[in-house]
Design an enzyme around this catalytic site. Structure first.
Site, PDB file in Angstrom:
ATOM      1  N   HIS A   6      -5.610   1.158  -3.340  1.00 38.07           N
ATOM      2  CA  HIS A   6      -4.575   0.599  -2.532  1.00 38.07           C
ATOM      3  C   HIS A   6      -4.311  -0.687  -2.626  1.00 38.07           C
ATOM      4  CE1 HIS A   6      -7.826  -1.190   0.194  1.00 38.07           C
ATOM      5  NE2 HIS A   6      -8.782  -0.810  -0.798  1.00 38.07           N
ATOM      6  N   CYS A  13       0.753  -1.152  -0.126  1.00 39.57           N
ATOM      7  CA  CYS A  13       0.019   0.116   0.072  1.00 39.57           C
ATOM      8  C   CYS A  13       0.868   1.172  -0.133  1.00 39.57           C
ATOM      9  CB  CYS A  13      -0.800   0.034   1.212  1.00 39.57           C
ATOM     10  SG  CYS A  13      -0.238  -0.076   2.931  1.00 39.57           S
ATOM     11  N   HIS A  34      -1.779   1.378   7.097  1.00 41.67           N
ATOM     12  CA  HIS A  34      -2.355   1.020   5.856  1.00 41.67           C
ATOM     13  C   HIS A  34      -2.817   2.494   5.364  1.00 41.67           C
ATOM     14  CE1 HIS A  34      -4.115  -1.122   2.525  1.00 41.67           C
ATOM     15  NE2 HIS A  34      -4.988  -0.390   2.405  1.00 41.67           N
TER      16      HIS A  34
END
Length: 193
Positions: free
Chosen positions: A165, A97, A150
């Protein structure tokens, strides 16, 4: 009309107090001549009534520049859709990510930290209602340290916020913030541009 403008410029230049050396220099690329037509009319008290003033900006608007760069960054990121997940990856052979976000910004001369929790310290924190294309979304996805782990890049804010992502299961994908998992894990949005 053109003649009136030229006469006005000539009249103003005659009353200028600049030296001849200075006025012979080439104007710089960023220089701009600004004429206040109303003051010129008042000072010279002529009967001109229809003067059209066209203003050209000296520099591009920063907001437009940021919008253009945001579009370029998101389009760059979209080329990685479908790439498999690879921890620490930053290429089409595999990507994580933060690698996706890092590479998308780096390709447009913006250097961000390589790790999502460090990226979350950059830019300006914004409310999710103000999120725009090119903004970053940060998440805590249940890790033991309870820290941001993340990041996603906003690609669309119409109807529902969509972001690109990389996930361990799906690789580089597009998700919606309204999905229960991502909505529950969401921490903050930040604007880099």
């Amino acid at each position: 009309m053109k003649r009136i403008g030229i006469l006005l410029l000539l009249t103003l230049s005659l009353f200028s107090c600049k030296s001849s050396k200075r006025s012979k220099q080439k104007p710089s690329k960023d220089s701009q001549v600004v004429i206040n037509a109303k003051r010129a009319l008042d000072n010279y008290d002529n009967n001109l009534t229809n003067i059209e003033v066209i203003e050209e900006p000296n520099e591009p608007k920063l907001a437009e520049e940021a919008d253009t760069k945001a579009i370029a960054i998101t389009h760059y990121a979209l080329q990685f859709e479908g790439v498999r997940y690879k921890w620490g990856g930053t290429t089409k052979a595999g990507m994580d990510c933060s690698g996706l976000v890092f590479e998308s910004f780096r390709a447009h001369d913006i250097l961000l930290p390589r790790i999502s929790r460090d990226m979350a310290k950059k830019g300006d924190k914004i409310t999710i209602r103000k999120a725009q294309e090119g903004d970053l979304l940060f998440f805590k996805t249940g890790n033991r340290r309870n820290t941001i782990n993340h990041v996603g890049l906003v690609i669309n804010t119409q109807k529902d916020i969509q972001f690109i992502h990389a996930t361990t299961r799906g690789g580089v994908i597009i998700s919606k913030l309204s999905e229960t998992y991502w909505n529950d894990a969401f921490v903050e949005a930040r604007r880099i541009l």
